[in-house]
Motif scaffolding. Structure first.
Motif, PDB file in Angstrom:
ATOM      1  N   GLU A  37       0.998  -1.357  -0.090  1.00 30.71           N
ATOM      2  CA  GLU A  37      -0.004   0.027  -0.266  1.00 30.71           C
ATOM      3  C   GLU A  37       0.875   1.289   0.011  1.00 30.71           C
ATOM      4  OE1 GLU A  37       0.933  -0.915   4.356  1.00 30.71           O
ATOM      5  OE2 GLU A  37       0.253  -1.823   2.416  1.00 30.71           O
ATOM      6  N   SER A  38       0.342   2.364  -0.480  1.00 35.18           N
ATOM      7  CA  SER A  38       0.932   3.663  -0.330  1.00 35.18           C
ATOM      8  C   SER A  38      -0.115   4.495   0.361  1.00 35.18           C
ATOM      9  CB  SER A  38       0.975   4.384  -1.669  1.00 35.18           C
ATOM     10  OG  SER A  38      -0.137   4.634  -2.557  1.00 35.18           O
ATOM     11  N   ASP A  39       0.101   5.734   0.707  1.00 34.09           N
ATOM     12  CA  ASP A  39      -0.855   6.797   1.236  1.00 34.09           C
ATOM     13  C   ASP A  39      -2.189   7.009   0.546  1.00 34.09           C
ATOM     14  OD1 ASP A  39       1.197   7.088   3.317  1.00 34.09           O
ATOM     15  OD2 ASP A  39       1.795   8.869   2.501  1.00 34.09           O
ATOM     16  N   SER A  40      -2.116   6.786  -0.954  1.00 32.34           N
ATOM     17  CA  SER A  40      -3.202   6.680  -1.441  1.00 32.34           C
ATOM     18  C   SER A  40      -4.107   5.703  -1.829  1.00 32.34           C
ATOM     19  CB  SER A  40      -2.766   7.643  -2.936  1.00 32.34           C
ATOM     20  OG  SER A  40      -2.082   6.643  -3.592  1.00 32.34           O
ATOM     21  N   SER A  41      -3.425   4.423  -1.387  1.00 25.56           N
ATOM     22  CA  SER A  41      -4.297   3.255  -1.508  1.00 25.56           C
ATOM     23  C   SER A  41      -5.525   3.162  -0.924  1.00 25.56           C
ATOM     24  CB  SER A  41      -3.252   2.017  -1.231  1.00 25.56           C
ATOM     25  OG  SER A  41      -2.358   2.154  -1.672  1.00 25.56           O
ATOM     26  N   ASP A  42      -6.407   2.503  -1.695  1.00 32.15           N
ATOM     27  CA  ASP A  42      -7.807   2.074  -1.237  1.00 32.15           C
ATOM     28  C   ASP A  42      -7.790   0.839  -0.318  1.00 32.15           C
ATOM     29  OD1 ASP A  42      -9.241   4.249  -2.523  1.00 32.15           O
ATOM     30  OD2 ASP A  42      -9.304   2.911  -4.533  1.00 32.15           O
ATOM     31  N   ILE A  43      -8.615   0.686   0.349  1.00 32.07           N
ATOM     32  CA  ILE A  43      -8.997  -0.765   1.256  1.00 32.07           C
ATOM     33  C   ILE A  43     -10.020  -1.354   0.523  1.00 32.07           C
ATOM     34  CG2 ILE A  43      -9.151  -1.466   3.286  1.00 32.07           C
ATOM     35  CD1 ILE A  43      -8.468   1.029   4.680  1.00 32.07           C
ATOM     36  N   ASP A  44      -9.509  -2.627  -0.013  1.00 30.97           N
ATOM     37  CA  ASP A  44     -10.616  -3.333  -0.754  1.00 30.97           C
ATOM     38  C   ASP A  44     -11.174  -4.159   0.156  1.00 30.97           C
ATOM     39  OD1 ASP A  44     -10.055  -2.370  -3.774  1.00 30.97           O
ATOM     40  OD2 ASP A  44      -8.256  -2.663  -3.042  1.00 30.97           O
ATOM     41  N   MET A  45     -12.379  -3.987   0.278  1.00 25.49           N
ATOM     42  CA  MET A  45     -13.264  -4.985   1.177  1.00 25.49           C
ATOM     43  C   MET A  45     -14.060  -5.731   0.539  1.00 25.49           C
ATOM     44  SD  MET A  45     -12.738  -3.858   4.382  1.00 25.49           S
ATOM     45  CE  MET A  45     -14.339  -4.680   5.091  1.00 25.49           C
ATOM     46  N   VAL A  46     -14.105  -7.116   1.002  1.00 28.04           N
ATOM     47  CA  VAL A  46     -14.927  -7.873   0.463  1.00 28.04           C
ATOM     48  C   VAL A  46     -16.046  -8.385   1.209  1.00 28.04           C
ATOM     49  CG1 VAL A  46     -15.168 -10.403  -0.404  1.00 28.04           C
ATOM     50  CG2 VAL A  46     -13.078  -8.977  -1.012  1.00 28.04           C
ATOM     51  N   VAL A  47     -17.331  -8.332   1.255  1.00 30.14           N
ATOM     52  CA  VAL A  47     -18.424  -8.539   2.041  1.00 30.14           C
ATOM     53  C   VAL A  47     -19.217  -9.454   1.248  1.00 30.14           C
ATOM     54  CG1 VAL A  47     -20.227  -7.429   3.313  1.00 30.14           C
ATOM     55  CG2 VAL A  47     -18.115  -6.257   3.208  1.00 30.14           C
ATOM     56  N   ILE A  48     -19.666 -10.412   1.865  1.00 33.86           N
ATOM     57  CA  ILE A  48     -20.796 -11.415   1.239  1.00 33.86           C
ATOM     58  C   ILE A  48     -21.939 -11.422   2.453  1.00 33.86           C
ATOM     59  CG2 ILE A  48     -21.206 -13.539   0.356  1.00 33.86           C
ATOM     60  CD1 ILE A  48     -18.910 -11.893  -1.040  1.00 33.86           C
ATOM     61  N   LEU A  49     -23.396 -11.167   1.963  1.00 31.20           N
ATOM     62  CA  LEU A  49     -24.420 -11.281   2.647  1.00 31.20           C
ATOM     63  C   LEU A  49     -25.229 -12.719   2.085  1.00 31.20           C
ATOM     64  CD1 LEU A  49     -25.275  -7.745   3.018  1.00 31.20           C
ATOM     65  CD2 LEU A  49     -23.969  -8.862   4.469  1.00 31.20           C
ATOM     66  N   ASP A  50     -26.070 -12.786   2.867  1.00 29.31           N
ATOM     67  CA  ASP A  50     -27.143 -14.032   2.096  1.00 29.31           C
ATOM     68  C   ASP A  50     -27.821 -13.601   0.800  1.00 29.31           C
ATOM     69  OD1 ASP A  50     -28.668 -11.999   3.382  1.00 29.31           O
ATOM     70  OD2 ASP A  50     -30.030 -13.479   4.253  1.00 29.31           O
ATOM     71  N   LYS A  51     -28.005 -12.421   0.745  1.00 30.28           N
ATOM     72  CA  LYS A  51     -28.444 -11.596  -0.500  1.00 30.28           C
ATOM     73  C   LYS A  51     -28.204 -10.100  -0.361  1.00 30.28           C
ATOM     74  CE  LYS A  51     -33.126 -11.145   1.169  1.00 30.28           C
ATOM     75  NZ  LYS A  51     -33.169  -9.560   0.910  1.00 30.28           N
ATOM     76  N   ILE A  77     -19.245  -5.744  -2.377  1.00 27.81           N
ATOM     77  CA  ILE A  77     -20.285  -6.539  -1.803  1.00 27.81           C
ATOM     78  C   ILE A  77     -21.552  -7.212  -2.518  1.00 27.81           C
ATOM     79  CG2 ILE A  77     -21.598  -4.261  -1.725  1.00 27.81           C
ATOM     80  CD1 ILE A  77     -22.853  -5.065   1.236  1.00 27.81           C
ATOM     81  N   GLY A  78     -21.617  -8.356  -2.012  1.00 22.57           N
ATOM     82  CA  GLY A  78     -22.639  -9.092  -3.089  1.00 22.57           C
ATOM     83  C   GLY A  78     -23.244 -10.267  -2.149  1.00 22.57           C
ATOM     84  N   GLY A  79     -24.273 -10.993  -2.800  1.00 27.32           N
ATOM     85  CA  GLY A  79     -24.996 -12.032  -2.197  1.00 27.32           C
ATOM     86  C   GLY A  79     -24.270 -13.301  -2.482  1.00 27.32           C
ATOM     87  N   ALA A  80     -24.348 -14.199  -1.667  1.00 27.17           N
ATOM     88  CA  ALA A  80     -23.994 -15.511  -1.795  1.00 27.17           C
ATOM     89  C   ALA A  80     -24.216 -16.374  -3.069  1.00 27.17           C
ATOM     90  CB  ALA A  80     -24.294 -16.453  -0.526  1.00 27.17           C
ATOM     91  N   GLN A  81     -25.488 -16.371  -3.289  1.00 28.69           N
ATOM     92  CA  GLN A  81     -25.845 -17.165  -4.769  1.00 28.69           C
ATOM     93  C   GLN A  81     -25.197 -16.675  -5.813  1.00 28.69           C
ATOM     94  OE1 GLN A  81     -27.449 -19.979  -4.825  1.00 28.69           O
ATOM     95  NE2 GLN A  81     -27.299 -19.856  -2.507  1.00 28.69           N
ATOM     96  N   GLU A  82     -25.295 -15.351  -5.872  1.00 26.43           N
ATOM     97  CA  GLU A  82     -24.335 -14.561  -6.923  1.00 26.43           C
ATOM     98  C   GLU A  82     -22.799 -15.037  -7.075  1.00 26.43           C
ATOM     99  OE1 GLU A  82     -27.969 -12.567  -6.446  1.00 26.43           O
ATOM    100  OE2 GLU A  82     -26.359 -12.751  -4.935  1.00 26.43           O
ATOM    101  N   LEU A  83     -22.135 -15.121  -5.867  1.00 23.13           N
ATOM    102  CA  LEU A  83     -20.825 -15.314  -5.881  1.00 23.13           C
ATOM    103  C   LEU A  83     -20.747 -16.759  -6.306  1.00 23.13           C
ATOM    104  CD1 LEU A  83     -17.969 -14.279  -5.524  1.00 23.13           C
ATOM    105  CD2 LEU A  83     -18.421 -14.845  -2.860  1.00 23.13           C
ATOM    106  N   LYS A  84     -21.627 -17.627  -5.887  1.00 21.92           N
ATOM    107  CA  LYS A  84     -21.502 -19.009  -6.270  1.00 21.92           C
ATOM    108  C   LYS A  84     -21.670 -19.117  -7.723  1.00 21.92           C
ATOM    109  CE  LYS A  84     -23.527 -20.961  -1.989  1.00 21.92           C
ATOM    110  NZ  LYS A  84     -24.512 -21.711  -1.333  1.00 21.92           N
ATOM    111  N   SER A  85     -22.326 -18.335  -8.668  1.00 20.51           N
ATOM    112  CA  SER A  85     -22.464 -18.460  -9.939  1.00 20.51           C
ATOM    113  C   SER A  85     -21.544 -17.631 -10.882  1.00 20.51           C
ATOM    114  CB  SER A  85     -24.053 -18.013 -10.200  1.00 20.51           C
ATOM    115  OG  SER A  85     -25.238 -18.826  -9.747  1.00 20.51           O
ATOM    116  N   TRP A  86     -20.690 -16.901  -9.888  1.00 19.46           N
ATOM    117  CA  TRP A  86     -19.471 -16.137 -10.601  1.00 19.46           C
ATOM    118  C   TRP A  86     -18.742 -16.752 -11.493  1.00 19.46           C
ATOM    119  CZ3 TRP A  86     -21.326 -11.342  -8.926  1.00 19.46           C
ATOM    120  CH2 TRP A  86     -20.395 -10.164  -9.378  1.00 19.46           C
ATOM    121  N   SER A  87     -18.167 -15.877 -12.341  1.00 19.52           N
ATOM    122  CA  SER A  87     -17.060 -16.467 -13.233  1.00 19.52           C
ATOM    123  C   SER A  87     -15.916 -17.205 -12.368  1.00 19.52           C
ATOM    124  CB  SER A  87     -16.452 -15.260 -14.329  1.00 19.52           C
ATOM    125  OG  SER A  87     -15.253 -15.691 -14.948  1.00 19.52           O
TER     126      SER A  87
END
Length: 222
Positions: A37-51, A77-87
């Motif tokens: 990271e640098s001072d300008s870096s984003d914090i890339d979160m991954v959040v999975i909900l049921d939907k 941020i996304g739903g579990a079923q979508e992630l299961k069907s993700w590329s």
């Protein structure tokens, strides 16, 4: 001084309080995950909900807005079923690059293998080949375009090395030590992207040439 671990602890607590049992996974990835990271870096979160619906996005937006340094928040941020069907190509990078803070991705998606990595290389190379040819023809700022292209190159090289070795290398510097030839030269440009703005016209053309030829070879399976 900004402390990413404290920031992550706070936002995780807020997410779990807001969504309760609907939270299946929280993690982070990107430059902070890789220690690059640098001072300008984003914090890339991954959040999975049921939907996820628009009301959930509004609630999540409220959480982000309540955070100090909220401008650093980014990610998926996304739903579990979508992630299961993700590329599978997309899941390859997300699965391997994401550090779990709560939950386990194995409960949502299958662990990616070399076939998934091959798809990541193939699809990534197609996109980069198109972008490189297009920007070389039409960009008003070739150096800026080249900077953005080489920023993304790392992920293709990372997946390609996984296919060859079975080893997922998290950081650019570590991968650089394992590569050779043209691939190492290209990753060197990626690591020192600010130097692109000092390139002369011949350097720019050479960097484009390497990138386009590399992507062409991956697309053709060479």
């Amino acid at each position: 001084m900004f402390c990413v671990d404290k920031w992550l602890d706070i936002i995780c607590t807020k997410i779990k309080e807001k969504f309760n049992q609907r939270v299946l996974f929280i993690g982070f990835q990107g430059s902070y995950r890789r220690g690059e990271e640098s001072d300008s870096s984003d914090i890339d979160m991954v959040v999975i909900l049921d939907k996820v619906d628009i009301e959930d996005l509004k609630k999540y937006k409220e959480i982000v807005s309540s955070m100090d340094n909220s401008d650093k928040a980014c990610g998926f941020i996304g739903g579990a079923q979508e992630l299961k069907s993700w590329s599978s190509a997309e899941v390859f990078q997300l699965y391997n690059d994401t550090k779990a803070l709560y939950g386990n991705l194995d409960d949502i998606v299958k662990k990616p293998d070399k076939k998934d990595a091959a798809q990541a290389v193939y699809i990534g190379a197609q996109g980069m080949y198109h972008a490189a040819c297009h920007s070389f023809l039409y960009s008003d700022d070739l150096k800026r375009s080249l900077y953005e292209l080489y920023k993304q190159l790392f992920f293709i090289l990372q997946a390609k090395y996984f296919i060859e070795s079975g080893e997922y290398i998290l950081s650019k510097k570590e991968l650089f030590q394992k590569l050779s030839g043209v691939e190492k030269k290209m990753l060197g440009i990626c690591l020192n992207r600010d130097e692109i703005f000092n390139f002369d016209a011949k350097d720019v053309e050479s960097a484009y040439c390497m990138l386009i030829e590399f992507c062409s070879q991956q697309i053709r399976g060479l």
